[in-house]
Design a protein around this motif. Sequence first.
Motif, short mmCIF file in Angstrom:
data_model
loop_
_atom_site.label_atom_id
_atom_site.label_comp_id
_atom_site.label_asym_id
_atom_site.label_seq_id
_atom_site.Cartn_x
_atom_site.Cartn_y
_atom_site.Cartn_z
N ALA A 150 32.65 35.44 46.54
CA ALA A 150 32.27 34.29 47.37
C ALA A 150 30.80 34.37 47.76
N HIS A 151 30.37 35.55 48.20
CA HIS A 151 28.97 35.75 48.61
C HIS A 151 28.01 35.46 47.45
N ARG A 152 28.32 35.98 46.28
CA ARG A 152 27.41 35.84 45.14
C ARG A 152 27.41 34.44 44.55
N THR A 153 28.45 33.66 44.84
CA THR A 153 28.49 32.28 44.34
C THR A 153 28.20 31.26 45.43
N GLY A 154 27.98 31.74 46.67
CA GLY A 154 27.63 30.85 47.76
C GLY A 154 28.75 29.95 48.23
N GLN A 155 29.97 30.45 48.25
CA GLN A 155 31.10 29.66 48.73
C GLN A 155 31.97 30.52 49.64
N SER A 156 32.96 29.92 50.25
CA SER A 156 33.87 30.66 51.13
C SER A 156 34.82 31.49 50.26
N ALA A 157 35.40 32.53 50.84
CA ALA A 157 36.35 33.38 50.13
C ALA A 157 37.57 32.57 49.68
N SER A 158 38.04 31.66 50.54
CA SER A 158 39.22 30.86 50.17
C SER A 158 38.90 29.92 49.01
N SER A 159 37.69 29.35 49.00
CA SER A 159 37.29 28.47 47.91
C SER A 159 37.17 29.27 46.60
N ALA A 160 36.57 30.45 46.68
CA ALA A 160 36.44 31.30 45.50
C ALA A 160 37.81 31.69 44.97
N GLN A 161 38.74 32.01 45.88
CA GLN A 161 40.09 32.38 45.47
C GLN A 161 40.80 31.21 44.78
N ARG A 162 40.66 30.00 45.33
CA ARG A 162 41.29 28.82 44.72
C ARG A 162 40.73 28.57 43.31
N ARG A 163 39.41 28.65 43.19
CA ARG A 163 38.79 28.42 41.87
C ARG A 163 39.24 29.48 40.87
N LEU A 164 39.27 30.73 41.30
CA LEU A 164 39.68 31.83 40.43
C LEU A 164 41.13 31.65 40.00
N GLN A 165 41.99 31.29 40.93
CA GLN A 165 43.40 31.05 40.62
C GLN A 165 43.55 29.90 39.63
#
Length: 153
Positions: free
Chosen positions: A26-41
């Motif tokens: 999330a930090h390295r892509t500039g988004q929230s952890a929940s948003s990063a998790q949703r995209r990854l899923q």
Amino acid sequence: MPLTKMDREILKLMQQDATITLGELAHRTGQSASSAQRRLQKLREDKVILRDVSVVDPKKVGANVSMLVEVELERDRPELLPPFMRWLVETPEVQEAWVTSGRGDYTLVVLARSVEHFDELADRMMELNPNIRKFTTSVVLKTLKRTLAVHVE
């Protein structure tokens, strides 16, 4: 599924190190952890990410010899193709296998403990697959690049 710029950035980072934490992703892509998790899923659900693996150094586990093997089959024996395909899938020394154009019908990447080990493997391959017309082997002398990363620019 069209990939967004953010999806591509996630894919680049995951290909570099799939053990990255969600927080770091999330930090390295500039988004929230929940948003990063949703995209990854979503990337996993859509089979853009097929699986997460560890890349192992072959020599450190005894696979000291890498070979490229071109296999040419008898074209008039299609009923013998399923056993050959099964042999490819079930043989752990065969790291990769491709249907190819050119001289051979298939190109294999084979990792073996030694040339003698490969010789035994080749004998088994010929014995179990009577539709193999011939095969040629190139021994890899030096690995210049090894990666599973797919360019996602």
